[in-house]
Motif scaffolding. Structure first.
Motif, mmCIF file in Angstrom:
data_model
loop_
_atom_site.group_PDB
_atom_site.id
_atom_site.type_symbol
_atom_site.label_atom_id
_atom_site.label_comp_id
_atom_site.label_asym_id
_atom_site.label_seq_id
_atom_site.Cartn_x
_atom_site.Cartn_y
_atom_site.Cartn_z
ATOM 1 N N SER A 293 -27.901 -6.808 -6.730
ATOM 2 C CA SER A 293 -28.114 -8.106 -7.380
ATOM 3 C C SER A 293 -29.280 -8.074 -8.354
ATOM 4 O O SER A 293 -29.297 -8.801 -9.340
ATOM 5 N N ARG A 294 -30.272 -7.210 -8.095
ATOM 6 C CA ARG A 294 -31.444 -7.098 -8.966
ATOM 7 C C ARG A 294 -31.256 -6.059 -10.073
ATOM 8 O O ARG A 294 -32.111 -5.902 -10.939
ATOM 9 N N SER A 295 -30.141 -5.342 -10.047
ATOM 10 C CA SER A 295 -29.960 -4.224 -10.974
ATOM 11 C C SER A 295 -29.877 -4.679 -12.431
ATOM 12 O O SER A 295 -29.243 -5.693 -12.750
ATOM 13 N N TYR B 99 -29.002 -6.475 -2.133
ATOM 14 C CA TYR B 99 -30.193 -6.902 -2.873
ATOM 15 C C TYR B 99 -30.431 -6.003 -4.082
ATOM 16 O O TYR B 99 -30.697 -6.484 -5.192
ATOM 17 N N ASP C 296 -39.881 -10.018 -7.019
ATOM 18 C CA ASP C 296 -38.777 -10.751 -6.402
ATOM 19 C C ASP C 296 -38.955 -12.268 -6.462
ATOM 20 O O ASP C 296 -37.978 -13.015 -6.470
ATOM 21 N N ASN D 233 -39.747 -3.329 -10.670
ATOM 22 C CA ASN D 233 -40.282 -4.297 -9.721
ATOM 23 C C ASN D 233 -41.681 -3.862 -9.318
ATOM 24 O O ASN D 233 -42.173 -2.811 -9.740
ATOM 25 N N SER E 115 -42.473 -4.253 -3.368
ATOM 26 C CA SER E 115 -41.336 -5.167 -3.252
ATOM 27 C C SER E 115 -40.359 -4.714 -2.162
ATOM 28 O O SER E 115 -40.496 -3.638 -1.570
ATOM 29 N N GLN F 114 -33.632 -0.980 -11.143
ATOM 30 C CA GLN F 114 -34.443 -2.166 -11.406
ATOM 31 C C GLN F 114 -35.905 -1.770 -11.573
ATOM 32 O O GLN F 114 -36.333 -0.694 -11.145
#
Length: 277
Positions: free
Chosen positions: A224-226, A221, A255, A198, A202, A196
């Motif tokens: 899910s953000r990948s 987490y 985020d 970010n 973060s 990810q």
């Protein structure tokens, strides 16, 4: 007489304007030449550093041809002999080696007294445009942490950690999932499971966990953000993490969905590590 004075003043004014324009043009040319020269010097420096590193790699790393049966198949692409004694003589701050097949990532990993020194110094502690890869100074440099962090530049010539940014592409991600890291006494085999971009501050930059529940939450987490979803690495199977970090170079969101400018954006590549058996 008055007409002559007016014409003379007009001529003088034109000359003054031409002089100013000429001066500004000269300054502009000078600035352009400075930046062209600076860029050319940077390119020369980086190319020289790459040649030196290639020479070092040939001197201290030897790929072994032994064939073993592992979870990778019948050939072990991560099998290599590293001359740790020579590396120690070069610099005792060299703590590990990282290798990602089919990429340019095949480097020493150092650790300094802070997280800035090896941004601007190479493996011999000489000033460097490219810097070198390094562990977070607050962590043990032997992959004993629950989440070890390694940092490196995203370089214009494709060296250091530039390849990490490419993991946002699904095809590249799937073709470069194996990561190998080595210390003097151990080898770890890794599998990339998330990536990810970010903010550097973060949740992705979490280095330690108070308990297993926090670690599980962090892994979920990161998944899910990948940018690419990889469902073949179960959260429950991950006992040790390696996070590879570099500058992203393009704007992203944090985020909370707030914009993060290109100069503040960071790429995080998450790796599940297992000690090689």
């Amino acid at each position: 007489m008055a007409k002559y004075k007016d014409k003379h003043a007009e001529t003088k004014s034109k000359k003054t304007k031409l002089l100013i324009i000429g001066s500004l043009f000269t300054v502009l040319i000078g600035i352009c030449l400075y930046f062209v020269g600076y860029y050319a010097y940077q390119v020369y420096q980086v190319n020289h550093e790459v040649k030196q590193e290639t020479k070092l790699t040939k001197q201290v790393v030897k790929k072994t041809k032994k064939s073993t049966t592992t979870h990778l198949g019948t050939s072990d692409e991560g099998s290599m002999d590293i001359n740790w004694e020579k590396l120690k003589r070069i610099n005792p701050n060299i703590k590990a080696w990282i290798y990602i097949p089919q990429t340019r990532i095949n480097y020493v990993v150092l650790q300094g007294a802070d997280n800035t020194f090896y941004l601007h110094h190479d493996e011999t502690d000489k000033a460097s445009t490219s810097g070198q890869l390094f562990f977070d100074y607050r962590q043990k440099p032997n992959f004993s942490e629950k989440n070890s962090f390694i940092y490196g530049h995203d370089m214009f010539d494709g060296s250091r950690f530039t390849d990490l940014v490419k993991y946002a592409d699904k095809d590249y991600f799937n073709a470069h999932r194996k990561v190998y890291v080595y210390t003097r006494t151990k080898r770890y085999d890794g599998t990339v499971f998330a990536t990810q971009s970010n903010s550097g501050t973060s949740k992705a930059h979490t280095m330690s966990f108070s308990n297993s529940a926090e670690m599980t939450d962090y892994i979920d987490y990161m998944k899910s953000r990948s940018d690419v979803q990889a469902n073949d690495v179960a959260t429950s199977s991950i006992s040790k993490l390696l996070t590879l970090w570099t500058c992203t170079g393009v704007a992203t969101v944090d985020d909370a969905g707030q914009p993060v400018s290109a100069d503040k954006s960071r790429t995080f590549v998450s790796v599940s590590l297992k000690e090689h058996r």
